[in-house]
Design a protein around this motif. Structure first.
Motif, PDB file in Angstrom:
ATOM      1  N   LEU A   1      -1.805  52.227  95.485  1.00 46.15           N
ATOM      2  CA  LEU A   1      -1.279  53.581  95.582  1.00 46.15           C
ATOM      3  C   LEU A   1      -2.375  54.616  95.362  1.00 46.15           C
ATOM      4  CD1 LEU A   1       1.788  53.619  96.126  1.00 46.15           C
ATOM      5  CD2 LEU A   1       1.947  54.988  94.039  1.00 46.15           C
ATOM      6  N   VAL A   2      -3.275  54.298  94.428  1.00 41.86           N
ATOM      7  CA  VAL A   2      -4.416  55.198  94.172  1.00 41.86           C
ATOM      8  C   VAL A   2      -5.225  55.360  95.455  1.00 41.86           C
ATOM      9  CG1 VAL A   2      -6.541  55.508  92.861  1.00 41.86           C
ATOM     10  CG2 VAL A   2      -4.521  54.531  91.740  1.00 41.86           C
ATOM     11  N   THR A   3      -5.490  54.229  96.133  1.00 42.64           N
ATOM     12  CA  THR A   3      -6.281  54.270  97.367  1.00 42.64           C
ATOM     13  C   THR A   3      -5.567  55.085  98.447  1.00 42.64           C
ATOM     14  OG1 THR A   3      -7.035  52.055  96.796  1.00 42.64           O
ATOM     15  CG2 THR A   3      -7.522  52.837  99.009  1.00 42.64           C
ATOM     16  N   ALA A   4      -4.270  54.824  98.571  1.00 36.31           N
ATOM     17  CA  ALA A   4      -3.495  55.567  99.573  1.00 36.31           C
ATOM     18  C   ALA A   4      -3.594  57.064  99.314  1.00 36.31           C
ATOM     19  CB  ALA A   4      -2.037  55.115  99.542  1.00 36.31           C
ATOM     20  N   LEU A   5      -3.481  57.433  98.032  1.00 34.31           N
ATOM     21  CA  LEU A   5      -3.547  58.840  97.642  1.00 34.31           C
ATOM     22  C   LEU A   5      -4.887  59.449  98.052  1.00 34.31           C
ATOM     23  CD1 LEU A   5      -1.598  60.697  96.069  1.00 34.31           C
ATOM     24  CD2 LEU A   5      -3.026  60.283  94.047  1.00 34.31           C
ATOM     25  N   LEU A   6      -5.971  58.690  97.830  1.00 34.62           N
ATOM     26  CA  LEU A   6      -7.298  59.201  98.166  1.00 34.62           C
ATOM     27  C   LEU A   6      -7.416  59.457  99.674  1.00 34.62           C
ATOM     28  CD1 LEU A   6      -9.615  57.029  95.896  1.00 34.62           C
ATOM     29  CD2 LEU A   6      -9.200  59.484  95.735  1.00 34.62           C
ATOM     30  N   PHE A   7      -6.914  58.513 100.480  1.00 35.65           N
ATOM     31  CA  PHE A   7      -6.986  58.697 101.931  1.00 35.65           C
ATOM     32  C   PHE A   7      -6.196  59.919 102.365  1.00 35.65           C
ATOM     33  CE2 PHE A   7      -8.481  54.273 102.295  1.00 35.65           C
ATOM     34  CZ  PHE A   7      -9.486  54.469 103.222  1.00 35.65           C
ATOM     35  N   VAL A   8      -5.028  60.108 101.762  1.00 33.98           N
ATOM     36  CA  VAL A   8      -4.206  61.268 102.125  1.00 33.98           C
ATOM     37  C   VAL A   8      -4.939  62.557 101.758  1.00 33.98           C
ATOM     38  CG1 VAL A   8      -2.075  62.515 101.652  1.00 33.98           C
ATOM     39  CG2 VAL A   8      -2.024  60.040 101.964  1.00 33.98           C
ATOM     40  N   LEU A   9      -5.530  62.573 100.559  1.00 31.95           N
ATOM     41  CA  LEU A   9      -6.237  63.776 100.124  1.00 31.95           C
ATOM     42  C   LEU A   9      -7.390  64.121 101.057  1.00 31.95           C
ATOM     43  CD1 LEU A   9      -6.363  63.415  96.227  1.00 31.95           C
ATOM     44  CD2 LEU A   9      -4.949  64.946  97.615  1.00 31.95           C
ATOM     45  N   LEU A  10      -8.041  63.087 101.595  1.00 31.58           N
ATOM     46  CA  LEU A  10      -9.149  63.319 102.515  1.00 31.58           C
ATOM     47  C   LEU A  10      -8.648  63.806 103.871  1.00 31.58           C
ATOM     48  CD1 LEU A  10     -12.270  62.942 102.869  1.00 31.58           C
ATOM     49  CD2 LEU A  10     -11.764  60.719 103.860  1.00 31.58           C
ATOM     50  N   THR A  11      -7.476  63.332 104.267  1.00 28.72           N
ATOM     51  CA  THR A  11      -6.955  63.617 105.599  1.00 28.72           C
ATOM     52  C   THR A  11      -6.350  65.017 105.706  1.00 28.72           C
ATOM     53  OG1 THR A  11      -6.464  61.293 105.868  1.00 28.72           O
ATOM     54  CG2 THR A  11      -5.366  62.809 107.365  1.00 28.72           C
ATOM     55  N   ILE A  12      -5.690  65.440 104.612  1.00 27.71           N
ATOM     56  CA  ILE A  12      -4.931  66.696 104.691  1.00 27.71           C
ATOM     57  C   ILE A  12      -5.784  67.901 105.127  1.00 27.71           C
ATOM     58  CG2 ILE A  12      -3.740  68.436 103.266  1.00 27.71           C
ATOM     59  CD1 ILE A  12      -2.260  66.133 101.927  1.00 27.71           C
ATOM     60  N   PRO A  13      -6.967  68.114 104.539  1.00 27.05           N
ATOM     61  CA  PRO A  13      -7.731  69.279 104.986  1.00 27.05           C
ATOM     62  C   PRO A  13      -8.053  69.234 106.477  1.00 27.05           C
ATOM     63  CG  PRO A  13      -8.720  68.299 103.025  1.00 27.05           C
ATOM     64  CD  PRO A  13      -7.650  67.369 103.472  1.00 27.05           C
ATOM     65  N   LEU A  14      -8.409  68.047 106.976  1.00 28.50           N
ATOM     66  CA  LEU A  14      -8.751  67.919 108.389  1.00 28.50           C
ATOM     67  C   LEU A  14      -7.522  68.153 109.270  1.00 28.50           C
ATOM     68  CD1 LEU A  14     -11.346  67.390 109.868  1.00 28.50           C
ATOM     69  CD2 LEU A  14     -10.869  64.952 109.831  1.00 28.50           C
ATOM     70  N   ALA A  15      -6.368  67.652 108.811  1.00 33.52           N
ATOM     71  CA  ALA A  15      -5.130  67.829 109.574  1.00 33.52           C
ATOM     72  C   ALA A  15      -4.751  69.306 109.652  1.00 33.52           C
ATOM     73  CB  ALA A  15      -4.003  67.028 108.932  1.00 33.52           C
ATOM     74  N   ARG A  16      -4.869  70.005 108.505  1.00 34.43           N
ATOM     75  CA  ARG A  16      -4.529  71.438 108.503  1.00 34.43           C
ATOM     76  C   ARG A  16      -5.506  72.218 109.370  1.00 34.43           C
ATOM     77  NH1 ARG A  16      -0.866  69.510 106.505  1.00 34.43           N
ATOM     78  NH2 ARG A  16      -0.426  69.553 108.720  1.00 34.43           N
TER      79      ARG A  16
END
Lengths: 247, 286
Positions: free
Chosen positions: B252-267
């Motif tokens: 879950l920690v890893t998943a969270l990290l990937f999401v955090l990295l992706t969100i700025p690029l997605a926005r």
């Protein structure tokens, strides 16, 4: 020596023969207007002269040099022939001055300073100096077309081809572009102009050619062709224009 | 010319909260209430499930979180490095492919054919297979001078696969520039490469920035696949943590990290698309 000689020019698109043997001779400093209905081959003819369309048959000679032969450097040929399009075709991602200086710097090898000096002089001459840093989408159609003419002139061509350069303009903007062309004609520029502006053709042309179905059906000085057309097809075409209130 | 109609897409109102365009305060309130109710119901459903206590213990364990997050964040640095290196190479290599595919003339038919074969091949093979084949196959050749590092071949695999996609994105951009632009450039005496370089590509690249970013969001996630041939990046590290504790919280920690990295690029992608649309509307109303 003729500025431009065309002999037996033929061009087909697929099975459709658009040019069916065009012969034309343009003297230096002469202004020739091409008139004729849409689809009569005016645009295709001009694009062929600039080698934007490969020709199927015939010869094109510019200032004594055959440009339709094998092994001709098309880039070198095009530098001597300016063409202006109906839809301006300015580069939308470049400012006016970059539009005007791109080809002189890249194709002629001028320094940026030289090219800008040359470009600014032309922009000033046609009342566009204050637009030098604007982008094309901030200009009116008339201004864009004048920039397009300046862009072609910046290459100092021997011959200018104008392809219905006022057809895309709002009526009130036509005059400013026609004045630029008049100015060029007075300066001795050799020009071949495809146009629907009959009054303008009558005014500016040394000679008018009527294109019909891919051939030059009739050519004569403007006074003659507009008042005493020989060919019935020419008469018909001019009658339609008159009926539309455009002559 | 009439002014362009204001559309939901063209307006500056947030498309996440807004929607109707008028009565903004009321729609925001409805959006908030509906969100709270919806997620409240989902939470209730999950928590009332028979297996919830066990799942909470093995996926949402606070002690495990505390123990594992540092190492995983550290390993995640490798994902970011893989991503940045691969991205830079892909941008250049894919552009080269797209340009080669657009070279005119019958002489260059073999070049175009080769590029087409390349994109077909690497869009067809699953990324994970490319990584396995190159990661284990290339070092096994034992050629001198050929690197044997699995990390190296992992990055090469990502570059090969993603370049095939990105080259197609570039090509769509090149095709979207009207032929009259090329005609205008050539008519001024510019050569084909000059026209491409100064007139066609600048316009093409600008148009494809949003889809390019979209592909890079995919690439960010696929950096985890490199773990399968050895390098210890975030996913591999979390597997190591899980193997030690038999608790799944590190995933879950890893998943969270990937999401955090992706969100700025997605926005950023969303914002660029919205801006492009606004500009097109503005230009269309001229």
């Amino acid at each position: 020596m003729s500025a431009l000689t065309v002999e037996g020019l033929r061009k087909s698109f697929g099975g459709l023969e658009v040019l069916r043997g065009i012969d034309l001779d343009v003297a230096e400093h002469e202004v020739v207007c091409l008139i004729g209905a849409s689809g009569s081959g005016k645009s295709t003819f001009l694009r062929c002269v600039n080698l934007l369309e490969p020709v199927d048959a015939g010869r094109i000679v510019v200032a004594g040099e055959e440009i339709t032969g094998r092994g001709v450097d098309v880039n070198r040929v095009r530098r001597r022939i300016g063409i202006v399009f109906q839809a301006y075709n300015l580069f939308p991602h470049m400012s006016v001055i970059r539009n005007v200086t791109l080809a002189p710097t890249k194709a002629l090898g001028l320094s940026r300073a030289e090219a800008e000096e040359r470009g600014l002089e032309l922009l000033r001459r046609f009342g566009l100096a204050d637009k030098r840093d604007e982008y094309p989408d901030r200009l009116s159609g008339g201004q864009q077309q004048r920039v397009a003419i300046v862009r072609a002139l910046a290459m100092r061509p021997d011959l200018m081809l104008l392809d219905e350069v006022t057809s895309a303009l709002d009526p009130e903007l036509v005059a400013e572009v026609l004045n630029v062309i008049r100015d060029l004609a007075e300066g001795g520029m050799t020009m071949v102009i495809a146009t629907h502006e009959m009054a303008f053709a009558r005014d500016i042309a040394d000679r008018v050619c009527f294109l019909d179905d891919g051939v030059i059906l009739e050519e004569a000085p403007p006074e003659e062709i507009f008042t005493r057309p020989r060919e019935p097809r020419t008469r018909q075409f001019l009658q339609r224009i008159t009926d539309a209130g455009r002559l | 010319m009439p002014e362009p109609e204001p559309t939901p897409l063209g307006s500056r109102r947030s498309r996440i909260l807004g929607g109707t365009g008028d009565g903004g305060g009321r729609s925001t309130a409805i959006a908030i209430v509906s969100t709270v109710v919806f997620f409240g119901l989902v939470a209730l459903l999950v928590r009332s499930s028979p297996g919830w206590p066990e799942v909470r213990e093995s996926f949402f364990n606070a002690d495990e979180f505390r123990d594992s997050w540092r190492d995983i964040v550290h390993a995640f640095g490798l994902n970011v490095r893989i991503f940045l290196i691969a991205e830079g190479l892909i941008l250049v290599f894919a552009l080269l492919l797209a340009v080669l595919r657009s070279v005119p003339g019958p002489v260059f038919f073999p070049v175009r054919l080769l590029v087409i074969a390349y994109t077909d091949l690497f869009r067809g093979i699953p990324t994970i297979l490319v990584i396995y084949i190159l990661g284990f196959g290339a070092p096994a050749l034992q050629l001198s001078g050929v690197p044997t590092s699995p990390l190296f071949w992992g990055v090469v695999s990502l570059v090969l696969v993603y370049s095939a996609y990105v080259a197609e994105v570039y090509r769509a951009g090149i095709d979207s520039v009207h032929p009259s632009q090329a005609a205008a450039a050539r008519s001024l005496g510019l050569s084909h490469p000059q026209a491409l370089r100064h007139v066609i590509l600048p316009q093409a690249v600008r148009r494809v920035v949003p889809p390019l970013l979209n592909d890079f969001i995919g690439l960010q996630k696929d950096t985890a696949l490199v773990a399968l041939i050895g390098p210890v990046e975030a996913f591999r590290q979390s597997q190591i943590e899980v193997a030690g504790s038999f608790n799944y919280t590190p995933y879950l920690v890893t998943a969270l990290l990937f999401v955090l990295l992706t969100i700025p690029l997605a926005r950023l992608t969303d914002w660029l698309i919205a801006r492009g649309r606004r500009r097109e509307l503005a230009a269309g109303g001229r």
